[in-house]
Design a protein around this motif. Structure first.
Motif, PDB file in Angstrom:
ATOM      1  N   ASN A 238      46.715  52.752  78.690  1.00 61.42           N
ATOM      2  CA  ASN A 238      45.637  53.666  78.321  1.00 61.42           C
ATOM      3  C   ASN A 238      44.277  52.978  78.319  1.00 61.42           C
ATOM      4  N   LEU A 239      44.231  51.748  77.822  1.00 63.94           N
ATOM      5  CA  LEU A 239      42.935  51.069  77.799  1.00 63.94           C
ATOM      6  C   LEU A 239      42.456  50.787  79.221  1.00 63.94           C
ATOM      7  N   TYR A 240      43.389  50.560  80.136  1.00 63.22           N
ATOM      8  CA  TYR A 240      42.959  50.327  81.510  1.00 63.22           C
ATOM      9  C   TYR A 240      42.342  51.592  82.103  1.00 63.22           C
ATOM     10  N   ASN A 241      42.884  52.722  81.701  1.00 60.68           N
ATOM     11  CA  ASN A 241      42.289  53.991  82.124  1.00 60.68           C
ATOM     12  C   ASN A 241      40.898  54.165  81.518  1.00 60.68           C
ATOM     13  N   PHE A 242      40.766  53.811  80.240  1.00 60.62           N
ATOM     14  CA  PHE A 242      39.470  53.936  79.570  1.00 60.62           C
ATOM     15  C   PHE A 242      38.417  53.020  80.208  1.00 60.62           C
TER      16      PHE A 242
ATOM     17  N   ALA B 239      52.802  40.257  81.375  1.00 62.10           N
ATOM     18  CA  ALA B 239      52.453  39.420  80.223  1.00 62.10           C
ATOM     19  C   ALA B 239      53.668  39.194  79.328  1.00 62.10           C
ATOM     20  N   LEU B 240      54.398  40.271  79.031  1.00 62.20           N
ATOM     21  CA  LEU B 240      55.585  40.131  78.181  1.00 62.20           C
ATOM     22  C   LEU B 240      56.685  39.344  78.894  1.00 62.20           C
TER      23      LEU B 240
ATOM     24  N   PHE C 233      52.119  47.826  72.617  1.00 62.70           N
ATOM     25  CA  PHE C 233      51.237  47.034  73.484  1.00 62.70           C
ATOM     26  C   PHE C 233      51.206  47.607  74.897  1.00 62.70           C
ATOM     27  N   LEU C 234      52.365  47.952  75.440  1.00 61.68           N
ATOM     28  CA  LEU C 234      52.418  48.497  76.798  1.00 61.68           C
ATOM     29  C   LEU C 234      51.707  49.845  76.890  1.00 61.68           C
ATOM     30  N   VAL C 235      51.924  50.704  75.890  1.00 61.00           N
ATOM     31  CA  VAL C 235      51.262  52.010  75.893  1.00 61.00           C
ATOM     32  C   VAL C 235      49.755  51.841  75.774  1.00 61.00           C
TER      33      VAL C 235
ATOM     34  N   LEU D 142      59.010  46.964  68.782  1.00 66.84           N
ATOM     35  CA  LEU D 142      58.067  48.060  68.520  1.00 66.84           C
ATOM     36  C   LEU D 142      56.651  47.656  68.900  1.00 66.84           C
ATOM     37  N   LEU D 143      56.270  46.436  68.536  1.00 67.65           N
ATOM     38  CA  LEU D 143      54.929  45.957  68.888  1.00 67.65           C
ATOM     39  C   LEU D 143      54.772  45.856  70.405  1.00 67.65           C
TER      40      LEU D 143
END
Length: 340
Positions: free
Chosen positions: A146-150, A226-227, A140-142, A135-136
């Motif tokens: 999104n943070l890369y878009n931000f 990374a994973l 993390f992937l989601v 789940l983590l």
């Protein structure tokens, strides 16, 4: 494999030029507004060049046994799905809830092929993540895509970050020297070359923007790598997280502060620390260069030390992130627009 890296750079460079002409012809432009960091209408969607090159050449790496099939399927399926969703959003607005659903589906696909998370060491304690770890990993992937878009908001920033991280982990891979002799780094080299080809059009002055297709693709691909690295040597996950520190800290700090103020997560804004810094200096170049220098001069040494086994990963991550957190506070990241 040198020919493949050179080809990735050259094709990405040429394809970005083609995409720029396409965007200008179709009037696919980012128009400046009160929440923009640019001042002239600029074509968008150039990140499709990165997507096309990486997706096309991944099977070649597999044929040369430079990457295992599971990682190829994770990268190919999740990356392409996110890129297609971003491409559709670049051409016409897609509601945030449907984008988020697509992001979770893509992340689940990746987690399936990665096989979840391996055992990790946290402050000296070895943990078997199990379903909670899966789940983590999903979250993390989601968050990564999104943070890369931000964080793709000023000239060259997303490109310089991706290139710096990909080259930085090559040092970490060499120091980790996995006992099973697993080959690592070819995908990262391919990605860095493709991004560099695009970056020639995006920095120091952006003649085309990456767009959601490119930024989302980069975010989830970096997260998957990374994973995947954690399965080869668990400490490498911490090295990846340290190298990605500028983006993770700025985006997370800004999001949390905006959430606490009750603002909509997907509402357009320019309250990230890097955006405030760009306004302070009046130019994008000093901020992008500063991020590159932080990656090389501060984050890479910590990431490399973790990879070599010289320091525990979580401890190093906390130390590495502290100055980044101070920068977020210094530049009032996440503050109300009138106060930034």
């Amino acid at each position: 494999m040198l020919w493949l890296i050179v080809a990735a750079f050259v094709v990405a460079f040429g394809l970005t030029a083609v995409l720029r002409r396409y965007a200008l012809r179709r009037q696919l432009l980012d128009m400046p507004n009160g929440r923009s960091s640019h001042v002239v209408p600029t074509p968008r969607g150039g990140g499709v060049a990165i997507v096309a090159v990486v997706v096309a050449l991944l099977p070649v790496l597999w044929l040369y046994e430079a990457v295992n099939a599971s990682l190829v399927w994770a990268l190919f399926g999740a990356g392409l799905a996110v890129a297609l969703l971003g491409f559709a959003d670049d051409h016409g607005h897609i509601a945030a809830r449907w984008r988020l659903l697509g992001h979770f589906v893509a992340a689940m696909w990746a987690m399936f092929w990665l096989g979840g998370l391996p055992a990790l060491t946290l402050f000296g304690i070895t943990l078997e993540p199990g379903w909670l770890g899966n789940l983590l990993g999903l979250l993390f992937l989601v968050w990564m895509l999104n943070l890369y878009n931000f964080m793709d908001g000023i000239d060259g920033l997303a490109s310089v970050e991706a290139i710096g991280v990909c080259l930085g982990v090559l040092v970490c891979y060499a120091l980790a020297a996995s006992s099973d002799g697993a080959r690592q780094g070819d995908v990262e080299l391919l990605l860095a070359a493709a991004v560099a080809g695009f970056c020639c059009w995006n920095f120091p002055r952006a003649r085309i923007f990456m767009g959601d297709a490119g930024s989302g693709f980069l975010g989830i691909v970096l997260g998957i790598l990374a994973l995947g690295a954690a399965w080869v040597a668990p400490q490498l996950l911490w090295s990846w997280l340290i190298l990605l520190g500028v983006f993770i800290v700025d985006a997370t700090f800004t999001l949390l502060r905006r959430l606490l103020r009750g603002e909509a997560v997907y509402q357009a804004h320019r309250s990230h620390a890097y955006q405030a810094a760009a306004r302070r200096f009046g130019r994008h170049v000093p901020v992008t260069v500063a991020v590159g220098l932080i990656n090389v001069g501060w984050l890479l040494p910590w990431a490399a030390w973790v990879a070599s086994g010289g320091v525990e990963g979580a401890t190093a991550l906390v130390i590495a992130y502290l100055p980044l957190l101070c920068l977020c506070i210094r530049f009032h990241a996440g503050a109300a627009e009138a106060n930034t």
